[in-house]
Each structure stands twice: as structure tokens, then as C-alpha cells.
Write an enzyme that holds these catalytic residues in place. Structure first.
Site, PDB file in Angstrom:
ATOM      1  N   MET A 207      26.081  30.439  15.529  1.00  0.00           N
ATOM      2  CA  MET A 207      26.035  31.862  15.889  1.00  0.00           C
ATOM      3  C   MET A 207      27.400  32.294  16.434  1.00  0.00           C
ATOM      4  SD  MET A 207      22.210  32.763  17.099  1.00  0.00           S
ATOM      5  CE  MET A 207      22.318  32.240  18.790  1.00  0.00           C
TER       6      MET A 207
ATOM      7  N   HIS B 187      32.790  26.580  20.337  1.00  0.00           N
ATOM      8  CA  HIS B 187      33.374  25.730  21.377  1.00  0.00           C
ATOM      9  C   HIS B 187      33.494  24.309  20.825  1.00  0.00           C
ATOM     10  CE1 HIS B 187      29.269  24.385  21.869  1.00  0.00           C
ATOM     11  NE2 HIS B 187      28.893  25.626  22.150  1.00  0.00           N
ATOM     12  N   GLU B 188      33.951  23.415  21.665  1.00  0.00           N
ATOM     13  CA  GLU B 188      34.221  22.040  21.226  1.00  0.00           C
ATOM     14  C   GLU B 188      32.964  21.368  20.647  1.00  0.00           C
ATOM     15  OE1 GLU B 188      36.160  18.906  20.053  1.00  0.00           O
ATOM     16  OE2 GLU B 188      37.136  20.763  20.702  1.00  0.00           O
ATOM     17  N   GLY B 189      31.791  21.770  21.137  1.00  0.00           N
ATOM     18  CA  GLY B 189      30.544  21.211  20.599  1.00  0.00           C
ATOM     19  C   GLY B 189      30.387  21.546  19.116  1.00  0.00           C
ATOM     20  N   HIS B 190      30.641  22.821  18.763  1.00  0.00           N
ATOM     21  CA  HIS B 190      30.572  23.203  17.343  1.00  0.00           C
ATOM     22  C   HIS B 190      31.640  22.471  16.529  1.00  0.00           C
ATOM     23  CE1 HIS B 190      29.034  27.102  19.207  1.00  0.00           C
ATOM     24  NE2 HIS B 190      28.077  26.804  18.366  1.00  0.00           N
TER      25      HIS B 190
ATOM     26  N   GLN C  56      15.797  35.649  16.289  1.00  0.00           N
ATOM     27  CA  GLN C  56      15.440  34.575  17.217  1.00  0.00           C
ATOM     28  C   GLN C  56      15.584  34.988  18.688  1.00  0.00           C
ATOM     29  OE1 GLN C  56      18.580  31.964  15.428  1.00  0.00           O
ATOM     30  NE2 GLN C  56      18.907  31.264  17.514  1.00  0.00           N
TER      31      GLN C  56
ATOM     32  N   MET D  87      28.030  21.882  26.676  1.00  0.00           N
ATOM     33  CA  MET D  87      28.737  23.042  26.135  1.00  0.00           C
ATOM     34  C   MET D  87      27.750  23.989  25.448  1.00  0.00           C
ATOM     35  SD  MET D  87      32.400  21.858  24.813  1.00  0.00           S
ATOM     36  CE  MET D  87      33.488  20.970  25.923  1.00  0.00           C
TER      37      MET D  87
HETATM   38  O1  PAF Z   1      21.757  26.736  17.175  1.00  0.00           O
HETATM   39  C1  PAF Z   1      22.154  27.857  16.775  1.00  0.00           C
HETATM   40  O2  PAF Z   1      23.308  28.238  16.967  1.00  0.00           O
HETATM   41  C2  PAF Z   1      21.182  28.765  16.036  1.00  0.00           C
HETATM   42  O3  PAF Z   1      19.894  28.651  16.527  1.00  0.00           O
HETATM   43  C3  PAF Z   1      21.212  28.543  14.509  1.00  0.00           C
HETATM   44  C4  PAF Z   1      20.732  27.155  14.143  1.00  0.00           C
HETATM   45  C5  PAF Z   1      22.612  28.782  13.971  1.00  0.00           C
HETATM   46  C6  PAF Z   1      20.262  29.541  13.829  1.00  0.00           C
HETATM   47  O4  PAF Z   1      20.615  30.861  14.109  1.00  0.00           O
END
Ligand code: PAF
Length: 287
Positions: A28, A32-35, A59, A182
Site C-alpha cells: 500500500m 520502508h525497509e520491511g517492504h 480493507q 516496521m
Molecule cells: O499488507 C498490505 O500492505 C495490504 O494489506 C495488501 C496485502 C497490499 C493488500 O492491500
């Protein structure tokens, strides 16, 4: 790195690349470093790495933080490029949910406890968007962080139940130097809340130590976390629960099978989650 806002163009780009494995990291944004760890890990699983940036309104409940969700598109695209992502999918709400969109995917029981209790529509929103993204990207592998432990369990179940021909990979929680997991939401914490927020990882670490010393009583392990989290007045506990790490069912007797200790705490309008797997296949995710 290519950036696509529409489905046909992304599919046309990926079409000749399908001979190699396509690996997908949905996000989304406000990376950050986790992504970035997920994106680097993606490269180990296949030749083409695709990420998506989409703040999914489906969501978020009506009183949740959709409007406050942090965004930084320019920074995100730079970070994707630096992490050697091949393609970023950047759809609008209209592309993902055009007028007349009606379908919702729900995985039932796994969505009910823990975060599902205070966020009743959350996992249906996650599953619906993730199912659509899987269909759009047509990935062979998808990577998710283990901080969102229940999300990972729900998505694994959806993939199994709906026969998606793809592998779901969980990646261990990435933490700040002081232990805070994070999260894009951390930026919304005030300095006092930020200082107090380390109580989640400290509480989980204390419970883990007790578990490693032989403590097996679920309520006692939960109370160790509660004691640490409650020692600071900033946070309001949503849940602290020890559950089966595979099916998220309640653990009543002493821990003898896979087990995750999961916690959610509200700091004003910011809700943080964290967990530690005490026994199970994901036990690398230590607090
Ligand atoms: O974990 C997230 O960032 C969100 O829930 C995802 C999996 C991208 C779905 O919108």
C-alpha cells in the site's frame, strides 16, 4: 523499471516474461525497509519482480485511518527502482473497483478472531484486492511480511481454496533498532506514542524468554505481554492472544503445538500489530 496504471499494459509487458518466474510484492506504499526486504527477497524467487502500490479502500472500516494513511509516491518509486523491481503496478481506485464491481472474497473463520474482531470487513477487503492483483499479475510467487500474521494465514487459505497456481512466501518481521516492527503507520505516532510503542516488541520478547525457560501456560504468557504493554499509559490494548499458528484457533491447554503470540495496541488513532511465533514453521520471526 516500468510503471503501469492500467491492466492491459501491465499484462502486455509481462506476457513475454512468463517463461521465467514472476514474483509479486503487493504493497500500500509509503515503503520502508520491511517492504524493501520483501523486494530483495523476491529476486531470489524469480526472474521478474513486480510490485503494486495501492491503498485499498475496501480493507478500511468507516472509522479507520484511510484518509490518514501516509503516501509518498515519488519516494516509493525511487525505492522500488533502487530495489531492482522490474515493474510497478499503480492502479487508481476506478481501475481496481470500476462502477458495477460487486464481488467480495471472504475466507470465513480465519478472518473472525484477532484483528477480525475490531476490523470486521478488513480481511474480505484484503482478500478481494489480493485475489484481483493475483489475477492481474499472474504471479508464480507472492511475498508477504509476517508482521501481518493473520493476513498471511488468510491469504494462504484463499490461495489453497481457490486453487491459485502460485506459492505464498512469508518474510520475517523487519524491526527498527529499538525493536518496533516496521510499519507505514509508525510515522503517525507522536513522540510519546513512539517511545511507548516499543512495549509491544518488549512484551513479546519477555514472553518468548519465559517460553524458552519452559513456561507453557497460554494465559500466563499473554499476561507477561500485557504487563509490559500496560506499564505505559499511551496505548490501549485491542488484543493479546496466544493462538495456533496454523489455523489461528484458540489455545486453551498448555502450548504443545504450533503457536503464535499476537498483539494489537491502539496509540490514539494509530493501531499497531506485532507477533512472535513460539512454535511453528515460521519461528524465524522472533520478537
Ligand atoms: O499488507 C498490505 O500492505 C495490504 O494489506 C495488501 C496485502 C497490499 C493488500 O492491500
Amino acid at each position: 523499471m516500468q510503471v503501469f496504471e492500467r491492466v492491459p499494459e501491465l499484462r502486455a509487458f509481462l506476457s513475454p516474461l512468463r517463461a521465467g518466474r514472476v514474483v509479486f510484492v503487493p504493497t500500500m506504499g509509503f515503503l520502508h525497509e520491511g517492504h524493501l526486504a520483501l523486494m530483495r527477497r523476491a529476486r531470489d524467487h524469480g526472474a521478474t519482480v513486480v510490485s503494486s502500490i495501492f491503498v485499498n479502500p475496501a480493507q478500511f472500516g468507516p472509522n479507520e485511518d484511510l484518509s490518514r494513511y501516509p503516501r509518498d509516491l515519488e519516494g516509493d518509486l525511487r525505492k522500488c527502482k533502487d530495489s531492482a523491481v522490474d515493474a510497478v503496478f499503480l492502479p487508481s481506485v476506478e481501475v481496481m473497483y470500476p462502477a458495477g464491481h460487486h464481488t467480495t472474497i471472504s475466507v470465513g473463520e480465519l478472518s473472525v478472531p484477532l484483528c477480525g474482531r475490531s476490523r470486521p470487513i478488513h480481511f474480505a477487503g484484503v482478500c478481494t484486492v489480493v485475489a484481483k492483483l493475483f489475477n492481474i499479475v499472474g504471479c508464480d510467487v507472492a511475498i508477504f511480511g509476517e508482521k501481518d500474521f493473520q493476513q498471511l494465514a488468510v491469504i494462504r487459505q484463499m490461495v489453497k481454496d481457490l486453487d491459485y497456481p502460485l506459492e505464498v512466501v512469508g518474510h520475517p518481521i523487519v524491526r527498527e533498532p529499538d525493536g518496533l516492527a516496521m510499519s507505514s503507520r509508525n510515522v503517525n505516532l507522536t513522540p510519546r506514542q513512539r517511545a511507548a510503542s516499543t512495549s509491544l516488541s518488549r512484551g513479546l520478547a519477555a514472553a518468548r524468554e519465559a517460553f524458552e525457560r519452559g513456561e507453557r501456560e497460554p494465559r500466563l504468557l499473554e499476561s507477561i505481554v500485557r504487563h509490559v504493554v500496560s506499564s505505559q499509559p499511551e496505548g490501549e490494548v485491542d488484543y493479546i492472544e496466544l493462538r495456533d499458528a496454523t489455523d489461528l484457533s484458540a489455545l486453551d491447554g498448555p502450548v504443545s503445538r504450533s503457536a503464535v503470540l499476537a498483539v494489537a495496541v491502539r496509540f490514539g488513532g494509530t493501531r499497531l500489530i506485532d507477533n512472535t511465533v513460539l512454535v511453528g514453521p515460521l519461528s524465524r520471526s522472533r520478537a
